[in-house]
Motif scaffolding. Structure first.
Motif, PDB file in Angstrom:
ATOM      1  N   LYS A 487     -21.826  -6.433   1.705  1.00 30.20           N
ATOM      2  CA  LYS A 487     -20.915  -7.031   2.694  1.00 30.20           C
ATOM      3  C   LYS A 487     -19.562  -6.325   2.651  1.00 30.20           C
ATOM      4  CE  LYS A 487     -23.015 -11.642   2.741  1.00 30.20           C
ATOM      5  NZ  LYS A 487     -22.841 -13.083   2.438  1.00 30.20           N
ATOM      6  N   THR A 488     -18.872  -6.324   3.773  1.00 33.25           N
ATOM      7  CA  THR A 488     -17.557  -5.680   3.854  1.00 33.25           C
ATOM      8  C   THR A 488     -16.614  -6.291   2.823  1.00 33.25           C
ATOM      9  OG1 THR A 488     -17.815  -5.213   6.201  1.00 33.25           O
ATOM     10  CG2 THR A 488     -15.567  -5.238   5.351  1.00 33.25           C
ATOM     11  N   PHE A 489     -15.934  -5.412   2.079  1.00 32.84           N
ATOM     12  CA  PHE A 489     -15.060  -5.895   1.018  1.00 32.84           C
ATOM     13  C   PHE A 489     -13.906  -4.913   0.831  1.00 32.84           C
ATOM     14  CE2 PHE A 489     -14.429  -7.411  -3.529  1.00 32.84           C
ATOM     15  CZ  PHE A 489     -14.086  -8.707  -3.166  1.00 32.84           C
ATOM     16  N   VAL A 490     -12.881  -5.352   0.115  1.00 31.04           N
ATOM     17  CA  VAL A 490     -11.725  -4.501  -0.176  1.00 31.04           C
ATOM     18  C   VAL A 490     -11.887  -3.960  -1.597  1.00 31.04           C
ATOM     19  CG1 VAL A 490      -9.220  -4.444  -0.512  1.00 31.04           C
ATOM     20  CG2 VAL A 490     -10.196  -5.750   1.390  1.00 31.04           C
ATOM     21  N   TYR A 491     -12.168  -2.669  -1.695  1.00 29.06           N
ATOM     22  CA  TYR A 491     -12.355  -2.029  -2.996  1.00 29.06           C
ATOM     23  C   TYR A 491     -11.110  -1.232  -3.389  1.00 29.06           C
ATOM     24  CZ  TYR A 491     -17.293  -3.050  -2.226  1.00 29.06           C
ATOM     25  OH  TYR A 491     -18.479  -3.689  -1.992  1.00 29.06           O
ATOM     26  N   ARG A 492     -10.932  -1.066  -4.682  1.00 27.11           N
ATOM     27  CA  ARG A 492      -9.941  -0.140  -5.208  1.00 27.11           C
ATOM     28  C   ARG A 492     -10.734   1.080  -5.652  1.00 27.11           C
ATOM     29  NH1 ARG A 492      -4.513   1.056  -4.945  1.00 27.11           N
ATOM     30  NH2 ARG A 492      -3.689   1.763  -6.963  1.00 27.11           N
ATOM     31  N   ILE A 493     -10.547   2.192  -4.948  1.00 27.06           N
ATOM     32  CA  ILE A 493     -11.381   3.368  -5.227  1.00 27.06           C
ATOM     33  C   ILE A 493     -10.534   4.505  -5.798  1.00 27.06           C
ATOM     34  CG2 ILE A 493     -13.074   2.765  -3.452  1.00 27.06           C
ATOM     35  CD1 ILE A 493     -11.781   4.975  -1.689  1.00 27.06           C
ATOM     36  N   HIS A 494     -11.210   5.382  -6.531  1.00 26.29           N
ATOM     37  CA  HIS A 494     -10.530   6.519  -7.168  1.00 26.29           C
ATOM     38  C   HIS A 494     -11.506   7.680  -7.216  1.00 26.29           C
ATOM     39  CE1 HIS A 494      -8.591   8.489 -10.913  1.00 26.29           C
ATOM     40  NE2 HIS A 494      -7.854   8.749  -9.853  1.00 26.29           N
ATOM     41  N   ASP A 495     -11.193   8.738  -6.475  1.00 25.51           N
ATOM     42  CA  ASP A 495     -12.087   9.898  -6.375  1.00 25.51           C
ATOM     43  C   ASP A 495     -11.984  10.768  -7.624  1.00 25.51           C
ATOM     44  OD1 ASP A 495     -13.953  11.562  -5.266  1.00 25.51           O
ATOM     45  OD2 ASP A 495     -12.847  11.914  -3.402  1.00 25.51           O
ATOM     46  N   GLU A 496     -12.902  11.722  -7.724  1.00 24.51           N
ATOM     47  CA  GLU A 496     -12.885  12.657  -8.849  1.00 24.51           C
ATOM     48  C   GLU A 496     -11.634  13.534  -8.780  1.00 24.51           C
ATOM     49  OE1 GLU A 496     -16.540  14.816  -9.045  1.00 24.51           O
ATOM     50  OE2 GLU A 496     -17.770  13.004  -9.022  1.00 24.51           O
ATOM     51  N   PRO A 497     -11.208  14.093  -9.929  1.00 23.68           N
ATOM     52  CA  PRO A 497      -9.969  14.896  -9.925  1.00 23.68           C
ATOM     53  C   PRO A 497     -10.127  16.186  -9.139  1.00 23.68           C
ATOM     54  CG  PRO A 497     -11.043  15.003 -12.075  1.00 23.68           C
ATOM     55  CD  PRO A 497     -11.780  13.976 -11.286  1.00 23.68           C
ATOM     56  N   TYR A 571     -18.172  -0.211  -9.326  1.00 23.78           N
ATOM     57  CA  TYR A 571     -17.547  -1.189  -8.420  1.00 23.78           C
ATOM     58  C   TYR A 571     -16.207  -1.605  -9.019  1.00 23.78           C
ATOM     59  CZ  TYR A 571     -22.302  -1.839  -6.542  1.00 23.78           C
ATOM     60  OH  TYR A 571     -23.537  -1.657  -5.987  1.00 23.78           O
ATOM     61  N   TYR A 572     -15.193  -1.633  -8.175  1.00 26.81           N
ATOM     62  CA  TYR A 572     -13.886  -2.087  -8.669  1.00 26.81           C
ATOM     63  C   TYR A 572     -13.064  -2.609  -7.499  1.00 26.81           C
ATOM     64  CZ  TYR A 572      -9.667  -2.356 -11.504  1.00 26.81           C
ATOM     65  OH  TYR A 572      -8.569  -2.820 -12.180  1.00 26.81           O
ATOM     66  N   SER A 573     -12.294  -3.651  -7.776  1.00 28.53           N
ATOM     67  CA  SER A 573     -11.427  -4.222  -6.751  1.00 28.53           C
ATOM     68  C   SER A 573     -10.159  -4.726  -7.428  1.00 28.53           C
ATOM     69  CB  SER A 573     -12.148  -5.366  -6.031  1.00 28.53           C
ATOM     70  OG  SER A 573     -11.391  -5.784  -4.919  1.00 28.53           O
ATOM     71  N   HIS A 574      -9.240  -5.278  -6.636  1.00 27.45           N
ATOM     72  CA  HIS A 574      -8.035  -5.908  -7.177  1.00 27.45           C
ATOM     73  C   HIS A 574      -8.071  -7.401  -6.846  1.00 27.45           C
ATOM     74  CE1 HIS A 574      -5.089  -2.307  -7.911  1.00 27.45           C
ATOM     75  NE2 HIS A 574      -5.919  -2.521  -8.911  1.00 27.45           N
ATOM     76  N   PHE A 575      -8.288  -8.193  -7.886  1.00 28.67           N
ATOM     77  CA  PHE A 575      -8.449  -9.639  -7.756  1.00 28.67           C
ATOM     78  C   PHE A 575      -7.353 -10.398  -8.497  1.00 28.67           C
ATOM     79  CE2 PHE A 575     -10.308 -13.324 -10.096  1.00 28.67           C
ATOM     80  CZ  PHE A 575     -10.615 -14.165  -9.035  1.00 28.67           C
ATOM     81  N   THR A 576      -6.650  -9.713  -9.423  1.00 23.36           N
ATOM     82  CA  THR A 576      -5.894 -10.422 -10.462  1.00 23.36           C
ATOM     83  C   THR A 576      -4.385 -10.548 -10.238  1.00 23.36           C
ATOM     84  OG1 THR A 576      -5.849  -8.330 -11.691  1.00 23.36           O
ATOM     85  CG2 THR A 576      -7.568  -9.917 -12.284  1.00 23.36           C
ATOM     86  N   SER A 577      -3.837 -10.027  -9.133  1.00 24.23           N
ATOM     87  CA  SER A 577      -2.382 -10.115  -8.947  1.00 24.23           C
ATOM     88  C   SER A 577      -1.973 -10.443  -7.505  1.00 24.23           C
ATOM     89  CB  SER A 577      -1.714  -8.794  -9.374  1.00 24.23           C
ATOM     90  OG  SER A 577      -1.805  -8.619 -10.760  1.00 24.23           O
ATOM     91  N   PRO A 578      -2.423 -11.567  -6.967  1.00 23.44           N
ATOM     92  CA  PRO A 578      -2.114 -11.874  -5.563  1.00 23.44           C
ATOM     93  C   PRO A 578      -0.654 -12.254  -5.310  1.00 23.44           C
ATOM     94  CG  PRO A 578      -3.261 -13.705  -6.589  1.00 23.44           C
ATOM     95  CD  PRO A 578      -3.289 -12.591  -7.580  1.00 23.44           C
ATOM     96  N   ILE A 579       0.104 -12.584  -6.360  1.00 25.74           N
ATOM     97  CA  ILE A 579       1.530 -12.878  -6.160  1.00 25.74           C
ATOM     98  C   ILE A 579       2.267 -11.610  -5.736  1.00 25.74           C
ATOM     99  CG2 ILE A 579       3.691 -13.495  -7.345  1.00 25.74           C
ATOM    100  CD1 ILE A 579       2.144 -15.529  -8.980  1.00 25.74           C
ATOM    101  N   ARG A 580       1.797 -10.461  -6.236  1.00 26.69           N
ATOM    102  CA  ARG A 580       2.541  -9.218  -5.989  1.00 26.69           C
ATOM    103  C   ARG A 580       1.781  -8.157  -5.198  1.00 26.69           C
ATOM    104  NH1 ARG A 580       1.324  -5.180  -9.872  1.00 26.69           N
ATOM    105  NH2 ARG A 580      -0.056  -5.907 -11.531  1.00 26.69           N
ATOM    106  N   ARG A 581       0.479  -8.423  -4.863  1.00 24.15           N
ATOM    107  CA  ARG A 581      -0.296  -7.431  -4.113  1.00 24.15           C
ATOM    108  C   ARG A 581      -1.099  -8.123  -3.015  1.00 24.15           C
ATOM    109  NH1 ARG A 581      -2.683  -4.627  -9.429  1.00 24.15           N
ATOM    110  NH2 ARG A 581      -4.219  -6.283  -9.109  1.00 24.15           N
ATOM    111  N   TYR A 582      -0.916  -7.698  -1.779  1.00 27.99           N
ATOM    112  CA  TYR A 582      -1.635  -8.329  -0.672  1.00 27.99           C
ATOM    113  C   TYR A 582      -3.146  -8.052  -0.710  1.00 27.99           C
ATOM    114  CZ  TYR A 582      -2.284 -10.509   3.849  1.00 27.99           C
ATOM    115  OH  TYR A 582      -2.689 -11.354   4.852  1.00 27.99           O
ATOM    116  N   PRO A 583      -3.611  -6.869  -1.148  1.00 28.84           N
ATOM    117  CA  PRO A 583      -5.067  -6.662  -1.231  1.00 28.84           C
ATOM    118  C   PRO A 583      -5.769  -7.731  -2.059  1.00 28.84           C
ATOM    119  CG  PRO A 583      -3.947  -4.581  -1.456  1.00 28.84           C
ATOM    120  CD  PRO A 583      -2.877  -5.635  -1.483  1.00 28.84           C
ATOM    121  N   ASP A 584      -5.123  -8.223  -3.122  1.00 25.82           N
ATOM    122  CA  ASP A 584      -5.718  -9.282  -3.941  1.00 25.82           C
ATOM    123  C   ASP A 584      -5.869 -10.573  -3.144  1.00 25.82           C
ATOM    124  OD1 ASP A 584      -4.170  -7.290  -5.467  1.00 25.82           O
ATOM    125  OD2 ASP A 584      -4.945  -8.320  -7.234  1.00 25.82           O
ATOM    126  N   VAL A 585      -4.899 -10.831  -2.245  1.00 25.75           N
ATOM    127  CA  VAL A 585      -4.995 -12.006  -1.365  1.00 25.75           C
ATOM    128  C   VAL A 585      -6.214 -11.859  -0.455  1.00 25.75           C
ATOM    129  CG1 VAL A 585      -3.850 -13.347   0.445  1.00 25.75           C
ATOM    130  CG2 VAL A 585      -2.488 -12.364  -1.418  1.00 25.75           C
TER     131      VAL A 585
END
Length: 726
Positions: A487-497, A571-585
């Motif tokens: 399902k569509t989701f907001v991921y935190r992604i990081h490509d290879e160097p 798999y990785y996302s940002h779930f833990t800081s919604p006070i300071r990051r809108y993606p977590d919201v």
């Protein structure tokens, strides 16, 4: 009388480019040679013949179309005509960045045609012959990256100019008399570019805000925010809206949630933190496993979609952490009070609860809305004391209360067990190829007026890693839970160097005796980790840490999951800081929606939001970096008579960059300032070489320097070279 000889008009450099530019700017209007000549202000016979010749050549090359006899249109998809972005240099030239080219296209100053740094442009590319660097000319500015700039105003009798400290802004801005407002000569102002007439050397603008006098603390901090388009305050209507939100804890709402108020719960945060957006709970289970809850402030409960408060939070997308203040994403009533998981208060949370074995295996997981009660607030230093000593009596010099106190046996035991499990999780991560960047963070001790009294370095210890590992666990498992549902989701992604950057880094670190193993992806990450360990505490650590981070791709938000290279997670996302990051919201909202069996949301809508959040994160990072540079310069202003030991951190044809060992402040020694020999830049050795002595100044060398100039406005330090370290 002799006949006056008319000098032949010299053919313009790549005349065809000028023709294509005219036709491109008037894409639907056919032009003949006379009309093109008039546009180029050329009316002599030689020039017109040249235009006729070039028109026929371009038509034969299928780059333009003869729409009717003698009249031409640009071909809709000319192969020499591209869209991309401008990357300005500090020398008033630029590079055109476009995915169609393996190397960036050089844009000379006279071909910029009013394009500015990061603008989206259309460019005509020439010099595409083999062996020659491609060059281009801006045909059209499609979209300005920014129209607001910070600078110092220079008043004239009937107008003014504003010049910026940004080395990539190659022009000043003309301000008509009626658009100066209340600005006075020498003020730092925020101006908006409104027009750039074709024959004008400078764009025309208006003053939209006076920020203050150069060098004053508040002026410079507000200038940093304004430079990146970041707000300093909330609009009144947003503050009023936030104040009216009912933040009381209701029994009716508790009934809808998993009640975890009786489970042992505590927070571990920096000692100066005001918003506590995560807490950990701990319970021993009868089967020998542990129930560990990662509880995150339930911001989305208060932040309703479609409200002016939500719109403001989305536009900001992140809190901005400057050296002397935080510019929050949410008003204080939410960020520091209603949503902050303060001790001895009931709070609404969104939680990830795991059953974990003694070997840190996740046996079961649960996600959902909860209500908690925090039993204890720790600073990292207090938790670290417990981890290091196993002692539950916090001494005065560590305690954030200012007094010695005793931590309950229950919380002490939980802290030690969580530390033990976190170390297992961290070890597994590293074995799977995660890369550990524990880069030294520069922090300042500030007095009541915000003036720097001293510098210290923030170093991550076990207590920091404890929190980090459980936040990573929650972020990873939430992303995995939705990701496997496709399902569509907001991921935190990081490509290879970037391999080219790694090879360039290898060239530098080889001078210190280090190397990177390039055999495969796993070997690269292992050798990078080994490198980070080996340089720890050495003079070249900060330089090599910086080079390693720069070689990495930038992490960003996306609906397209490619995993996270740096953390070695699929798999990785940002779930833990919604006070300071809108993606977590957004993640909280989507997670709840999918827990309620909602269908997959529109991917394109969320990809647009991800792009916005990534862009705002980048601006905030730049502002934070600038504020540190500003404070370093300010600190060094008060130490101009002192000698400092520094490490050469960069070598260029115009001088060397030197980073001071004791405070990480970086400045430049210009090549002409080094008086013990005549030095030239040796590109192969990446060093300055003395003509007489053959002595070498290269990366990592230690030298003594003294402050020559500390420019607060430009945030630049210049050093005097004193001598080499023995």
């Amino acid at each position: 009388m002799s006949k006056k000889i008319r000098k032949p008009i010299k053919k313009e450099k790549d005349f065809s480019g000028k023709i294509i530019k005219i036709l491109s700017q008037n894409a639907n209007k056919p032009f003949n040679y006379k009309q093109i000549g008039a546009k180029l202000e050329l009316d002599d016979t030689n020039s017109r013949n040249q235009i006729i010749k070039e028109l026929k050549i371009l038509a034969s090359q299928n780059k333009i179309i003869e729409s009717e006899p003698g009249k031409y249109l640009v071909k809709a998809e000319s192969q020499d005509y591209y869209e991309g972005t401008i990357d300005m240099t500090s020398r008033k030239t630029a590079y055109f960045i476009c995915p169609d080219f393996a190397e960036d296209v050089f844009i000379p100053t006279n071909n910029l045609n009013r394009a500015l740094d990061k603008d989206k442009v259309k460019v005509y590319v020439y010099n595409r012959r083999k062996g020659k660097r491609p060059e281009g000319e801006v045909i059209e500015v499609v979209e300005r990256d920014k129209t607001e700039f910070v600078g110092v105003i220079d008043m004239q009798p009937n107008f003014a100019f504003v010049s910026t400290a940004n080395p990539k802004m190659y022009t000043d801005i003309f301000i008509p008399k009626d658009k100066i407002g209340e600005a006075e000569n020498g003020d730092v102002v925020l101006v908006k570019i409104e027009d750039w007439p074709k024959r004008a050397d400078s764009p025309f603008g208006s003053v939209i805000k006076v920020l203050g006098k150069p060098g004053e603390h508040n002026t410079e901090i507000h200038a940093i925010l304004a430079e990146y388009g970041l707000p300093a305050d909330f609009p009144v209507e947003v503050e009023v809206f936030a104040q009216k939100i009912d933040t009381s804890i209701q029994e009716s709402e508790i009934a809808k949630r998993r009640d975890m108020r009786d489970t042992l719960t505590f927070t571990i945060d920096p000692k100066d933190a005001k918003d506590f957006d995560d807490a950990l709970s701990f319970k021993k289970l009868e089967n020998g496993n542990f129930e560990i809850g990662i509880h995150i402030a339930d911001v989305s409960y208060y932040l309703e979609e479609g409200t002016i408060l939500d719109d403001e939070a989305y536009q900001r997308a992140t809190s901005v952490y400057l050296v002397d203040r935080v510019v929050p994403m949410l008003p204080e009533v939410l960020s520091n009070f209603a949503c902050s998981l303060r001790p001895n208060e009931e709070k609404y949370t969104f939680s990830a609860v795991f059953e974990v074995s003694p070997t840190a295996q996740v046996i079961n997981q649960w996600f959902g809305r909860t209500v908690i009660y925090s039993d204890q607030r720790f600073a990292y230093e207090e938790a670290q004391y417990i981890i290091e000593t196993k002692d539950n009596t916090i001494p005065v010099d560590v305690s954030i209360t200012g007094e010695s106190y005793v931590v309950s046996d229950e919380i002490t035991e939980a802290t030690l067990k969580l530390d033990e499990l976190a170390k297992i999780l961290r070890k597994k991560r590293m074995q799977n190829g995660a890369i550990s960047f524990d880069k030294v963070e520069v922090k300042f001790n500030l007095d009541a007026e915000g003036e720097p009294e001293g510098v210290y370095f923030k170093v991550s210890k076990d207590a920091n890693h404890l929190i980090e590992e459980f936040m990573l666990l929650a972020n990873r498992k939430v992303a995995e839970y939705i990701g496997k549902q496709k399902k569509t989701f907001v991921y935190r992604i990081h490509d290879e160097p970037n391999e080219d950057k790694l090879i360039a880094m290898q060239t530098v670190i080889a001078k210190f005796g280090y190397k990177i193993d390039f055999r495969n992806k796993g070997d690269i990450s292992k050798s990078l980790n080994a490198l980070m360990e080996e340089v720890n505490g050495k003079k070249e650590q900060n330089l090599i840490d910086t080079l390693a981070i720069r070689s990495m791709s930038k992490a960003k938000y996306s609906t397209e999951n490619i995993g996270h290279y740096g953390l070695a997670f699929d798999y990785y996302s940002h779930f833990t800081s919604p006070i300071r990051r809108y993606p977590d919201v957004m993640v909280h909202r989507l997670l709840q929606y999918y827990l309620d069996n909602g269908a997959s949301v529109d991917e394109e809508t969320y990809e647009t939001k991800c792009l916005h959040c990534s862009n705002m994160e980048s601006l905030a990072t730049n502002a934070e970096r600038d504020s540190i540079k500003y404070m370093q310069v300010k600190y060094m202003q008060d130490h101009q008579d002192e000698e400092f030991l520094g490490v050469i951190s960069g070598v260029t044809e115009w001088g060397i960059y030197v980073e001071i060992v004791s405070n990480k402040c970086e400045g430049m020694v210009r090549i002409r300032e080094i008086k013990d020999d005549y030095y030239t830049f040796d590109e192969k050795q990446y060093a300055l070489v003395g003509a007489t002595s053959n002595s070498i100044l290269q990366l990592g060398d230690e030298i003594y320097v003294k402050v020559k100039n500390a420019d607060l406005v430009k945030k630049q330090l210049d050093f005097h070279f004193l001598r080499r370290a023995e």
